[in-house]
Design a protein around this motif. Structure first.
Motif, PDB file in Angstrom:
ATOM      1  N   PRO A  96       0.843  -1.211   0.000  1.00 53.33           N
ATOM      2  CA  PRO A  96       0.000   0.000   0.000  1.00 53.33           C
ATOM      3  C   PRO A  96       0.874   1.255   0.000  1.00 53.33           C
ATOM      4  CG  PRO A  96       0.016  -1.019   2.172  1.00 53.33           C
ATOM      5  CD  PRO A  96       0.753  -1.958   1.264  1.00 53.33           C
ATOM      6  N   LEU A  97       0.766   2.047  -1.044  1.00 57.10           N
ATOM      7  CA  LEU A  97       1.649   3.203  -1.194  1.00 57.10           C
ATOM      8  C   LEU A  97       1.472   4.199  -0.049  1.00 57.10           C
ATOM      9  CD1 LEU A  97       3.819   4.397  -3.007  1.00 57.10           C
ATOM     10  CD2 LEU A  97       2.020   5.534  -4.310  1.00 57.10           C
ATOM     11  N   GLN A  98       0.242   4.318   0.473  1.00 54.55           N
ATOM     12  CA  GLN A  98       0.025   5.227   1.593  1.00 54.55           C
ATOM     13  C   GLN A  98       0.832   4.793   2.817  1.00 54.55           C
ATOM     14  OE1 GLN A  98      -3.955   5.487   3.413  1.00 54.55           O
ATOM     15  NE2 GLN A  98      -3.772   7.718   3.256  1.00 54.55           N
ATOM     16  N   GLU A  99       0.953   3.481   3.014  1.00 49.85           N
ATOM     17  CA  GLU A  99       1.754   2.974   4.124  1.00 49.85           C
ATOM     18  C   GLU A  99       3.242   3.212   3.890  1.00 49.85           C
ATOM     19  OE1 GLU A  99       0.956   0.944   7.253  1.00 49.85           O
ATOM     20  OE2 GLU A  99      -0.492   2.535   6.832  1.00 49.85           O
ATOM     21  N   VAL A 100       3.675   3.089   2.647  1.00 52.12           N
ATOM     22  CA  VAL A 100       5.079   3.389   2.333  1.00 52.12           C
ATOM     23  C   VAL A 100       5.383   4.826   2.712  1.00 52.12           C
ATOM     24  CG1 VAL A 100       6.783   3.603   0.487  1.00 52.12           C
ATOM     25  CG2 VAL A 100       5.192   1.682   0.477  1.00 52.12           C
ATOM     26  N   PHE A 101       4.460   5.735   2.369  1.00 57.62           N
ATOM     27  CA  PHE A 101       4.643   7.148   2.704  1.00 57.62           C
ATOM     28  C   PHE A 101       4.463   7.388   4.201  1.00 57.62           C
ATOM     29  CE2 PHE A 101       2.586  11.230   3.603  1.00 57.62           C
ATOM     30  CZ  PHE A 101       3.590  12.093   3.190  1.00 57.62           C
ATOM     31  N   GLY A 102       3.398   6.821   4.766  1.00 55.57           N
ATOM     32  CA  GLY A 102       3.031   7.135   6.135  1.00 55.57           C
ATOM     33  C   GLY A 102       3.990   6.620   7.183  1.00 55.57           C
ATOM     34  N   ARG A 103       4.651   5.511   6.909  1.00 52.35           N
ATOM     35  CA  ARG A 103       5.596   4.963   7.883  1.00 52.35           C
ATOM     36  C   ARG A 103       6.946   5.669   7.829  1.00 52.35           C
ATOM     37  NH1 ARG A 103       4.606   0.085  10.387  1.00 52.35           N
ATOM     38  NH2 ARG A 103       2.670  -0.929   9.779  1.00 52.35           N
ATOM     39  N   GLY A 104       7.245   6.312   6.719  1.00 48.99           N
ATOM     40  CA  GLY A 104       8.549   6.963   6.606  1.00 48.99           C
ATOM     41  C   GLY A 104       9.663   5.936   6.613  1.00 48.99           C
ATOM     42  N   GLY A 105      10.821   6.347   7.108  1.00 42.73           N
ATOM     43  CA  GLY A 105      11.948   5.422   7.171  1.00 42.73           C
ATOM     44  C   GLY A 105      12.505   5.109   5.807  1.00 42.73           C
ATOM     45  N   ALA A 106      12.949   3.871   5.635  1.00 37.90           N
ATOM     46  CA  ALA A 106      13.635   3.511   4.393  1.00 37.90           C
ATOM     47  C   ALA A 106      13.427   2.048   4.068  1.00 37.90           C
ATOM     48  CB  ALA A 106      15.130   3.810   4.519  1.00 37.90           C
ATOM     49  N   LEU A 107      13.281   1.779   2.781  1.00 33.86           N
ATOM     50  CA  LEU A 107      13.246   0.421   2.248  1.00 33.86           C
ATOM     51  C   LEU A 107      14.508   0.254   1.412  1.00 33.86           C
ATOM     52  CD1 LEU A 107       9.520   0.325   1.041  1.00 33.86           C
ATOM     53  CD2 LEU A 107      10.426  -0.215   3.307  1.00 33.86           C
ATOM     54  N   LYS A 108      15.392  -0.634   1.845  1.00 38.20           N
ATOM     55  CA  LYS A 108      16.700  -0.750   1.214  1.00 38.20           C
ATOM     56  C   LYS A 108      16.970  -2.175   0.742  1.00 38.20           C
ATOM     57  CE  LYS A 108      19.027   2.822   3.987  1.00 38.20           C
ATOM     58  NZ  LYS A 108      20.241   3.119   4.774  1.00 38.20           N
ATOM     59  N   SER A 109      17.814  -2.285  -0.259  1.00 37.13           N
ATOM     60  CA  SER A 109      18.397  -3.564  -0.644  1.00 37.13           C
ATOM     61  C   SER A 109      19.874  -3.538  -0.282  1.00 37.13           C
ATOM     62  CB  SER A 109      18.240  -3.805  -2.145  1.00 37.13           C
ATOM     63  OG  SER A 109      16.874  -3.912  -2.492  1.00 37.13           O
ATOM     64  N   SER A 110      20.399  -4.698   0.071  1.00 36.47           N
ATOM     65  CA  SER A 110      21.804  -4.792   0.464  1.00 36.47           C
ATOM     66  C   SER A 110      22.542  -5.681  -0.516  1.00 36.47           C
ATOM     67  CB  SER A 110      21.917  -5.369   1.883  1.00 36.47           C
ATOM     68  OG  SER A 110      23.249  -5.371   2.327  1.00 36.47           O
ATOM     69  N   TRP A 111      23.443  -5.101  -1.283  1.00 37.20           N
ATOM     70  CA  TRP A 111      24.269  -5.856  -2.217  1.00 37.20           C
ATOM     71  C   TRP A 111      25.585  -6.200  -1.533  1.00 37.20           C
ATOM     72  CZ3 TRP A 111      23.919  -1.914  -6.854  1.00 37.20           C
ATOM     73  CH2 TRP A 111      22.609  -1.872  -7.331  1.00 37.20           C
ATOM     74  N   TYR A 112      25.784  -7.470  -1.300  1.00 39.55           N
ATOM     75  CA  TYR A 112      27.060  -7.920  -0.709  1.00 39.55           C
ATOM     76  C   TYR A 112      27.312  -7.221   0.629  1.00 39.55           C
ATOM     77  CZ  TYR A 112      31.752 -10.002  -1.419  1.00 39.55           C
ATOM     78  OH  TYR A 112      32.900 -10.772  -1.342  1.00 39.55           O
ATOM     79  N   GLY A 113      26.225  -6.912   1.351  1.00 38.82           N
ATOM     80  CA  GLY A 113      26.384  -6.215   2.611  1.00 38.82           C
ATOM     81  C   GLY A 113      26.947  -4.811   2.451  1.00 38.82           C
ATOM     82  N   ASP A 114      26.797  -4.236   1.226  1.00 41.00           N
ATOM     83  CA  ASP A 114      27.369  -2.904   0.959  1.00 41.00           C
ATOM     84  C   ASP A 114      28.798  -2.810   1.496  1.00 41.00           C
ATOM     85  OD1 ASP A 114      25.083  -2.114  -0.313  1.00 41.00           O
ATOM     86  OD2 ASP A 114      24.239  -1.069   1.409  1.00 41.00           O
ATOM     87  N   CYS A 115      29.535  -3.870   1.289  1.00 43.75           N
ATOM     88  CA  CYS A 115      30.895  -3.922   1.845  1.00 43.75           C
ATOM     89  C   CYS A 115      31.916  -3.341   0.875  1.00 43.75           C
ATOM     90  CB  CYS A 115      31.287  -5.356   2.205  1.00 43.75           C
ATOM     91  SG  CYS A 115      31.823  -6.381   0.812  1.00 43.75           S
ATOM     92  N   LEU A 116      33.030  -2.925   1.426  1.00 42.45           N
ATOM     93  CA  LEU A 116      34.230  -2.595   0.674  1.00 42.45           C
ATOM     94  C   LEU A 116      35.272  -3.603   1.142  1.00 42.45           C
ATOM     95  CD1 LEU A 116      35.589  -0.704  -1.331  1.00 42.45           C
ATOM     96  CD2 LEU A 116      36.242   0.750   0.598  1.00 42.45           C
ATOM     97  N   PRO A 117      35.559  -4.636   0.346  1.00 41.45           N
ATOM     98  CA  PRO A 117      36.408  -5.718   0.839  1.00 41.45           C
ATOM     99  C   PRO A 117      37.732  -5.257   1.437  1.00 41.45           C
ATOM    100  CG  PRO A 117      35.357  -6.382  -1.196  1.00 41.45           C
ATOM    101  CD  PRO A 117      35.014  -4.933  -0.997  1.00 41.45           C
ATOM    102  N   SER A 118      38.390  -4.291   0.794  1.00 40.41           N
ATOM    103  CA  SER A 118      39.694  -3.842   1.297  1.00 40.41           C
ATOM    104  C   SER A 118      39.588  -3.216   2.682  1.00 40.41           C
ATOM    105  CB  SER A 118      40.316  -2.841   0.320  1.00 40.41           C
ATOM    106  OG  SER A 118      39.476  -1.707   0.159  1.00 40.41           O
ATOM    107  N   ARG A 119      38.428  -2.673   3.014  1.00 39.06           N
ATOM    108  CA  ARG A 119      38.192  -2.077   4.328  1.00 39.06           C
ATOM    109  C   ARG A 119      37.660  -3.102   5.322  1.00 39.06           C
ATOM    110  NH1 ARG A 119      33.076   1.484   4.106  1.00 39.06           N
ATOM    111  NH2 ARG A 119      32.197  -0.619   4.045  1.00 39.06           N
ATOM    112  N   ASP A 120      36.660  -3.898   4.883  1.00 43.30           N
ATOM    113  CA  ASP A 120      35.900  -4.724   5.822  1.00 43.30           C
ATOM    114  C   ASP A 120      36.528  -6.079   6.129  1.00 43.30           C
ATOM    115  OD1 ASP A 120      34.052  -2.694   5.955  1.00 43.30           O
ATOM    116  OD2 ASP A 120      32.703  -3.577   4.482  1.00 43.30           O
ATOM    117  N   PHE A 121      37.102  -6.754   5.116  1.00 40.39           N
ATOM    118  CA  PHE A 121      37.628  -8.093   5.372  1.00 40.39           C
ATOM    119  C   PHE A 121      38.742  -8.093   6.415  1.00 40.39           C
ATOM    120  CE2 PHE A 121      36.427 -10.145   0.987  1.00 40.39           C
ATOM    121  CZ  PHE A 121      35.094  -9.874   1.238  1.00 40.39           C
ATOM    122  N   PRO A 122      39.774  -7.247   6.289  1.00 42.15           N
ATOM    123  CA  PRO A 122      40.839  -7.268   7.300  1.00 42.15           C
ATOM    124  C   PRO A 122      40.321  -6.921   8.695  1.00 42.15           C
ATOM    125  CG  PRO A 122      41.597  -6.147   5.324  1.00 42.15           C
ATOM    126  CD  PRO A 122      40.121  -6.332   5.164  1.00 42.15           C
TER     127      PRO A 122
END
Length: 361
Positions: A290-316
């Motif tokens: 329901p689009l009204q609920e998407v608007f009314g709840r606010g916040g964010a609906l996100k997708s996570s690709w690979y945990g939004d990681c940067l391997p050179s930063r996160d793996f070590p």
């Protein structure tokens, strides 16, 4: 000189995988040859076998891996033979519009090896996620190799290459879980339990694990879940609200990736709460909200690709946390197996009997 090794091949849609001879070329410019020490059996490999990601058969499966660099091609810097590395499937380019805006974890032009690995008869192989690590050796872009402390066990290190990083990153990087948050995780396989662990590491006060399998809910408690809900016998949304003073969770992570579970996540979040989709849907799935609920709840609906990681930063960093005893990554390894056991491991994974089977070389 080409290298003749054994590897696990998916030859056609839905066909059982097989171990066969793979020809791996020496590294060319920008490439690295890696001797694989361990590779986890990830659900993404099963998606490849089932044709759920593409139809570029035959596939050389395996991508959640760690090993030793054997050789590097011309012009490769910062990487040498003998380095212990975790392989990653997002080797950032440093030049695309996302990289230039300081968001390399969204790189639009990630690198893979240029040369093709082949079957013995010359048939080119499509390596899973540009890696193909169910093989004694594989050829990757040098940027797909992330050096880490070699004190970590290869079977544990490799899991950061995909599933565990995806879950940890969904909680820490994508959702931005912080101290005092309430978090719900729907789906408690390897990725979901990593999200539970990430929420715990970030300081969440309430972590609610949701699944239809009591065994998986037990695993989630081992990783830090404070409460569990078996959604086969109880309403997940009502249960999450009851455990969060009627408000809903600050963060709800869908580690399943189905319209039903995403709808649960949407309805179980608090006002201005965050929903993170990290489970991988199939192409035919559709979602209605329901689009009204998407608007009314606010916040964010996100997708996570690979945990939004940067391997050179996160793996070590994560390896160091593990070696300090603060991140029990070893708990994800349910069993170690040989190359010939991958097909059986797929079936165990489908039945929910394991978090991760890991091929050791």
């Amino acid at each position: 000189m080409a290298h003749e090794v054994k590897g696990v091949i998916a030859s056609g849609k839905g066909a059982p995988v097989s171990v066969t001879t793979v020809i791996v070329p020496d590294p060319g410019p920008g490439e690295a040859l890696v001797a694989i020490q361990a590779c986890g059996v990830c659900h993404t490999d099963l998606h490849y076998r089932e044709g759920g990601i593409g139809e570029d058969f035959p596939y050389l499966l395996g991508h959640e891996a760690a090993g030793i660099v054997e050789a590097v091609g011309p012009d490769v810097t910062g990487l040498s033979a003998g380095d212990f590395v975790i392989l990653n499937w997002r080797a950032v380019c440093g030049e695309c519009r996302s990289c230039l805006r300081g968001r390399p974890w969204y790189c639009f032009n990630t690198h893979n090896a240029i040369q093709k690995m082949t079957l013995a008869d010359g048939t080119p192989l499509s390596p899973a996620l540009g890696i193909g690590a169910f093989a004694e050796k594989t050829l990757v872009a040098a940027g797909q190799c992330t050096k880490v402390n070699p004190a970590i066990a290869p079977a544990t290190a490799g899991l950061l290459g995909c599933g565990v990083m995806a879950g940890l990153g969904a909680a820490i990087n994508t959702a931005g879980v912080t101290r005092g948050d309430t978090v719900a995780v729907i789906g408690c396989g390897g990725v979901g339990d990593a999200a539970v662990l990430g929420a715990r590491l970030a300081g969440a006060k309430t972590i609610i694990a949701v699944d239809v399998d009591d065994r998986k809910l037990g695993w989630a408690r081992d990783f830090g879940a404070t409460h569990t809900i078996n959604s086969r016998s109880a309403d997940a949304v009502e249960g999450i609200r009851e455990l969060t003073d009627g408000f809903g969770a600050d963060v709800v992570i869908d580690a399943v990736g189905r319209p039903e579970t995403y709808t649960q996540a949407f309805n179980a979040r608090d006002l201005a709460g965050v929903v993170v989709l990290v489970g991988v849907p199939t192409p035919e799935m559709r979602l209605e909200l329901p689009l009204q609920e998407v608007f009314g709840r606010g916040g964010a609906l996100k997708s996570s690709w690979y945990g939004d990681c940067l391997p050179s930063r996160d793996f070590p960093m994560l390896v160091d946390l593990h070696l300090d005893g603060r991140l029990p990554l070893e708990k994800f390894v349910s069993e170690t197996i040989g190359l010939g056991d991958v097909e059986a491991a797929f079936h165990k994974m489908e039945r929910g009997e394991v978090l991760r089977s890991v091929v050791l070389f």
